[in-house]
Design a protein around this motif. Sequence first.
Motif, PDB file in Angstrom:
ATOM      1  N   ILE A 511       0.838  -1.194   0.000  1.00  0.00           N
ATOM      2  CA  ILE A 511       0.000   0.000   0.000  1.00  0.00           C
ATOM      3  C   ILE A 511       0.877   1.251   0.000  1.00  0.00           C
ATOM      4  CG2 ILE A 511      -0.214   0.086   2.526  1.00  0.00           C
ATOM      5  CD1 ILE A 511      -3.189   0.937   2.037  1.00  0.00           C
ATOM      6  N   PRO A 512       0.624   2.191  -0.902  1.00  0.00           N
ATOM      7  CA  PRO A 512       1.401   3.437  -0.894  1.00  0.00           C
ATOM      8  C   PRO A 512       1.067   4.272   0.349  1.00  0.00           C
ATOM      9  CG  PRO A 512       0.211   3.142  -2.971  1.00  0.00           C
ATOM     10  CD  PRO A 512      -0.344   2.158  -2.002  1.00  0.00           C
ATOM     11  N   GLY A 513       2.001   5.125   0.721  1.00  0.00           N
ATOM     12  CA  GLY A 513       1.771   6.024   1.842  1.00  0.00           C
ATOM     13  C   GLY A 513       0.996   7.238   1.405  1.00  0.00           C
ATOM     14  N   ALA A 514      -0.227   7.018   0.942  1.00  0.00           N
ATOM     15  CA  ALA A 514      -1.019   8.102   0.345  1.00  0.00           C
ATOM     16  C   ALA A 514      -2.452   7.648   0.179  1.00  0.00           C
ATOM     17  CB  ALA A 514      -0.452   8.472  -1.026  1.00  0.00           C
ATOM     18  N   ASN A 515      -3.354   8.606  -0.018  1.00  0.00           N
ATOM     19  CA  ASN A 515      -4.685   8.266  -0.503  1.00  0.00           C
ATOM     20  C   ASN A 515      -4.515   7.572  -1.845  1.00  0.00           C
ATOM     21  OD1 ASN A 515      -4.689  10.679   1.261  1.00  0.00           O
ATOM     22  ND2 ASN A 515      -6.892  10.444   1.103  1.00  0.00           N
ATOM     23  N   THR A 516      -5.226   6.481  -2.078  1.00  0.00           N
ATOM     24  CA  THR A 516      -4.872   5.569  -3.164  1.00  0.00           C
ATOM     25  C   THR A 516      -5.524   5.889  -4.506  1.00  0.00           C
ATOM     26  OG1 THR A 516      -6.581   4.094  -2.266  1.00  0.00           O
ATOM     27  CG2 THR A 516      -4.291   3.649  -1.663  1.00  0.00           C
ATOM     28  N   ASN A 517      -6.396   6.899  -4.572  1.00  0.00           N
ATOM     29  CA  ASN A 517      -7.038   7.191  -5.847  1.00  0.00           C
ATOM     30  C   ASN A 517      -6.021   7.633  -6.901  1.00  0.00           C
ATOM     31  OD1 ASN A 517      -9.514   7.579  -7.459  1.00  0.00           O
ATOM     32  ND2 ASN A 517      -8.944   9.738  -7.385  1.00  0.00           N
ATOM     33  N   GLY A 518      -5.096   8.511  -6.525  1.00  0.00           N
ATOM     34  CA  GLY A 518      -4.084   8.977  -7.473  1.00  0.00           C
ATOM     35  C   GLY A 518      -3.230   7.853  -8.031  1.00  0.00           C
ATOM     36  N   PRO A 519      -2.638   6.990  -7.178  1.00  0.00           N
ATOM     37  CA  PRO A 519      -1.868   5.866  -7.708  1.00  0.00           C
ATOM     38  C   PRO A 519      -2.689   4.918  -8.576  1.00  0.00           C
ATOM     39  CG  PRO A 519      -1.322   6.239  -5.398  1.00  0.00           C
ATOM     40  CD  PRO A 519      -2.483   7.147  -5.726  1.00  0.00           C
ATOM     41  N   THR A 520      -3.976   4.753  -8.277  1.00  0.00           N
ATOM     42  CA  THR A 520      -4.817   3.880  -9.090  1.00  0.00           C
ATOM     43  C   THR A 520      -4.983   4.447 -10.495  1.00  0.00           C
ATOM     44  OG1 THR A 520      -6.017   3.116  -7.134  1.00  0.00           O
ATOM     45  CG2 THR A 520      -7.077   2.784  -9.260  1.00  0.00           C
ATOM     46  N   ILE A 521      -5.178   5.750 -10.600  1.00  0.00           N
ATOM     47  CA  ILE A 521      -5.293   6.387 -11.914  1.00  0.00           C
ATOM     48  C   ILE A 521      -3.984   6.245 -12.674  1.00  0.00           C
ATOM     49  CG2 ILE A 521      -5.680   8.591 -13.102  1.00  0.00           C
ATOM     50  CD1 ILE A 521      -7.507   9.357 -10.724  1.00  0.00           C
ATOM     51  N   MET A 522      -2.863   6.413 -11.974  1.00  0.00           N
ATOM     52  CA  MET A 522      -1.561   6.231 -12.619  1.00  0.00           C
ATOM     53  C   MET A 522      -1.435   4.816 -13.175  1.00  0.00           C
ATOM     54  SD  MET A 522       1.512   4.513 -12.027  1.00  0.00           S
ATOM     55  CE  MET A 522       1.627   4.277 -10.252  1.00  0.00           C
ATOM     56  N   ILE A 523      -1.836   3.821 -12.399  1.00  0.00           N
ATOM     57  CA  ILE A 523      -1.757   2.433 -12.856  1.00  0.00           C
ATOM     58  C   ILE A 523      -2.555   2.247 -14.145  1.00  0.00           C
ATOM     59  CG2 ILE A 523      -2.551   0.089 -12.303  1.00  0.00           C
ATOM     60  CD1 ILE A 523      -1.670   0.643  -9.401  1.00  0.00           C
ATOM     61  N   ALA A 524      -3.742   2.844 -14.203  1.00  0.00           N
ATOM     62  CA  ALA A 524      -4.564   2.705 -15.404  1.00  0.00           C
ATOM     63  C   ALA A 524      -3.928   3.392 -16.608  1.00  0.00           C
ATOM     64  CB  ALA A 524      -5.955   3.268 -15.144  1.00  0.00           C
ATOM     65  N   GLU A 525      -3.319   4.549 -16.387  1.00  0.00           N
ATOM     66  CA  GLU A 525      -2.635   5.233 -17.494  1.00  0.00           C
ATOM     67  C   GLU A 525      -1.502   4.352 -18.048  1.00  0.00           C
ATOM     68  OE1 GLU A 525      -3.146   7.792 -19.221  1.00  0.00           O
ATOM     69  OE2 GLU A 525      -3.988   9.480 -18.116  1.00  0.00           O
TER      70      GLU A 525
END
Length: 568
Positions: A511-525
């Motif tokens: 799990i990243p040390g952050a709210n996970t919405n941003g990393p999830t969008i990055m993964i999709a990109e």
Amino acid sequence: MRMTYDYIIVGAGSAGCVLANRLSADPDKRVLLVEAGGSDRHWLISMPLGFMRAFLNPKFTWPMMSEPEPHLNGRRLPIPRGKLLGGSSSVNGMFFMRGHSLDFDTWRQMGCEGWSYADVLPYFKKMENSWRGAGPYHGDSGPLSVQPIQTDHLLHEPLMETAAAAGFNTTDDLHGKVEEGFARGELTIDRKGRRASTARAYLQPALSRPNLTVLTGALTHRVLLEGRRAAGIEVSHEGATKQFHARREVILCGGSYNSPQLLMLSGIGPAEHLRELGIEPVLDRPMVGRNLQEHPRIPVHFAMAKPLSFLNQLRFDKVALSVLRWGLTGKGVFATQVNSCNPIIKSRPDLAQPDLQIWANPVRMDAKIWVPGIGERQEHRMTADVILLHPRSHGWVSLKSSRPEDLPAITLNIFSDQEDFETARRGIEIVRRIYRTPPQAELTGREIVPGAELTGKEELEAYIRANAGVTQHPVGTCAMGGSPDSVCDPQLRVRGIEGLRVVDASVMPTIPGANTNGPTIMIAEKAADLILGRAPLAAEDPAALSSTPSETTGTSPASAPLVRKAEA
């Protein structure tokens, strides 16, 4: 009903809307996006401060609850997830964070080739339309608008001025050279004061494309398999069972609870568990549904010494005017979040990266609209909840039945590792120090919970068991990795099944040390390039962007300069 598409995307959430946009950009590719929920068009969804009501509205969410938590006195925790276009990006608190650079370097060390910080930074920049403009760390032409929290009425300055005196850094940009310290929060809100969910930022601009079909109100039952190849999906829609077929790939974007559920309903998962429910295993994958990680949250609340909380903005007449102002101009206190400051800090000086976030809000979480002279106005309070960014405890997701309409069984299992209690106790002590240090101390009244009298190890541990919750950031249940035992490979392909990928937060190995919405969008990109067979964006060397002590402000024995781990 049998229809064929090149790509079928299951779940129109944070990742699914991104993929629908990027894959349908090629007019020769037919794309089907399937969502169990409905439209996101509602003023509570669009208005940023409306999330506090929308998030718990059964019209917009899956009403998920955890199983009795074994280390939290058997309590069941509410864990709602978005059930509408945009998924949880349409009902979340809009907080935008990426995570620390070491989070992604750790993925690479775990065998996830192509997912180091150097690899993912270009995709974070690609997706972002930042208020900061373009630069080494940020983009200004992506679909996702990122704006700073408008901190008027939110008591931002006292906390920022307290940081150095309490022994911590401040930073202008947690996603820049200084990745820890006290900072102003950022939100996925557009320049008109509307929520920038992935439905608004990515899907809406693509809806006019004739090669993109969006099906709402459609519950996916299973992935159709022809041997060891994903051939399509079966759904219920408008009272009928329908099948849709994929020439190229089926892509699961249901999130960390629904994606493993769908794999197991399709016969991909722990074979013994599937047989117990009458599902014939197609592929024995014991790690499907395992490795569940969440950010635990421990409430720390104070009374205010002065009547200056956000409760002042919730007087009935002010609320009416604020909603009207937002509707007409996209501005005002309802066009942003209620967050004073976003401290990302270390609980111990020897750590290589921060392990705590303080949820610093100048308002009580049960705040209500009030009318002068009618009833009693609530007491002015502030919250300073402790959030563990890198918990050691892992949980699991399993099936309750073979019926797709039954929600999965979710055991978060938080605080199963004793070290998480130690981290949480250190976090409570740090919060107490911060909020009793001037100038913040001038605003801080009595400690309501846990209560200043609770100082012993056993007392605080009992408090945590009775009161801890989560931040709605589940990850890891279909994790990618370099091991043959991992559910997905680093290309996000489900191991052992052709034509099937998972693209959502469930593929994160840690799990990243952050709210996970941003990393999830990055993964999709990044996944869009993987799916289309395009060369990845060129990596950007993080060593050239690492922080130095001269770039921090304040001094901190608890916030030593960052130490970058060498890649394996």
